[in-house]
Design an enzyme around this catalytic site. Sequence first.
Site, PDB file in Angstrom:
ATOM      1  N   CYS A 252     -26.708  35.109  61.444  1.00  0.00           N
ATOM      2  CA  CYS A 252     -26.165  33.731  60.602  1.00  0.00           C
ATOM      3  C   CYS A 252     -25.705  32.975  61.411  1.00  0.00           C
ATOM      4  CB  CYS A 252     -24.661  34.293  59.765  1.00  0.00           C
ATOM      5  SG  CYS A 252     -23.740  33.025  59.587  1.00  0.00           S
TER       6      CYS A 252
ATOM      7  N   CYS B 270     -21.971  31.004  60.876  1.00  0.00           N
ATOM      8  CA  CYS B 270     -21.169  31.778  60.923  1.00  0.00           C
ATOM      9  C   CYS B 270     -20.909  32.218  62.803  1.00  0.00           C
ATOM     10  CB  CYS B 270     -21.251  34.088  60.899  1.00  0.00           C
ATOM     11  SG  CYS B 270     -22.101  33.295  59.222  1.00  0.00           S
ATOM     12  N   ASP B 271     -21.913  32.722  63.637  1.00  0.00           N
ATOM     13  CA  ASP B 271     -21.604  33.197  64.941  1.00  0.00           C
ATOM     14  C   ASP B 271     -22.094  31.856  66.031  1.00  0.00           C
ATOM     15  OD1 ASP B 271     -20.822  35.386  64.129  1.00  0.00           O
ATOM     16  OD2 ASP B 271     -23.301  35.980  63.915  1.00  0.00           O
TER      17      ASP B 271
END
Length: 301
Positions: free
Chosen positions: A130, A133-134
């Site tokens: 992701c 997300c990261d």
Amino acid sequence: MYDIVIVGAGPAGLTAAIYARRAAKSVLVLEAKAWGGQIINTPDIENYPAAAHISGADFANALYAQAVGLGAEVRLEKVVAVEDLGKRKKVRSTAAEYEAGAVILATGSENRKLGVDREAELTGKGVSYCATCDGNFFRRRDVAVVGGGNTALEDALYLAELANKVYLIHRRDSFRGEEAAVAALREKENVEFVLNSTVTALLGDKRLSGVEVMDKLTGEKRVLEVKGLFVAVGRVPENECFRALIEVDESGCAVAGEDCRTKLPGVFVAGDVRTKELRQLVTAASDGAVAATAAVQYLNG
Ligand code: NAP
């Protein structure tokens, strides 16, 4: 006993809940992770009608509030099995057992793994599925994205704004994703395409420190010294809880047509988990409406 139990609180499942509640059916939605499904990882949705820009998280929260506001019950419980008792269906979660007159399976899909040694071990230690997300953890670092679909292209575009350098590794010489995104990536000075190549090893001791890639045409190997590897090689349907109940195709998708009916009376499927051509937010929501309407018709005889 509920009229309808919906498995999965993504766009398909929550839209089904809205339609079922508006038909005055009692509705329980069971979700293993978080409501909203995979859309919560999308920073900006641009292709949902009449919502030119909305974040995936805002979309998911609005959809959840709408379903709950109409009286749907949503519980965060992982469903482990669905059983056919004839006119009733039993849905077993890790916490409880429920009975329903009809079941709508809207379990979506999960990230396909790359299938390289040490992938699981290094997940969260440099390997991610992701980018939104990261990605922030890799500011001003060198990273790689692997895949050739729209997700990989969008991830590479997103990461190009954060990272020092982005390698985009794809196993063929042309991309499956949209040409517009490919063109945008070509404009980025810090993006390098690594085509006809596969990831053959993940390097690093406790954290990822590089990936070994092999050129499929020449057999030559090279090491890309990256701190992050974003795997975007597609998704596989989440069908564990119902694989024994209804037919699935060779890719694991629940077999159903545009009417979202399975061959088993009282069991309906909606969204990415079913056989379909176009897996998009708008088609998931559409499936939710179709499946709920079919379930209501079934319950009403
Ligand atoms: P996808 O379109 O299925 O693409 C997966 C990519 O990964 C393909 O390029 C495939 O290569 C590659 N791949 C598969 N297995 C691999 C492996 N083991 N090793 C290396 N490469 C591998 O998946 P996606 O990009 O996640 O997209 C899923 C769906 O969502 C698509 O319909 C996509 O259009 C849609 N989507 C839309 C948007 C948007 O509209 N903005 C954004 C994201 C996703 P090959 O090409 O060689 O098969």
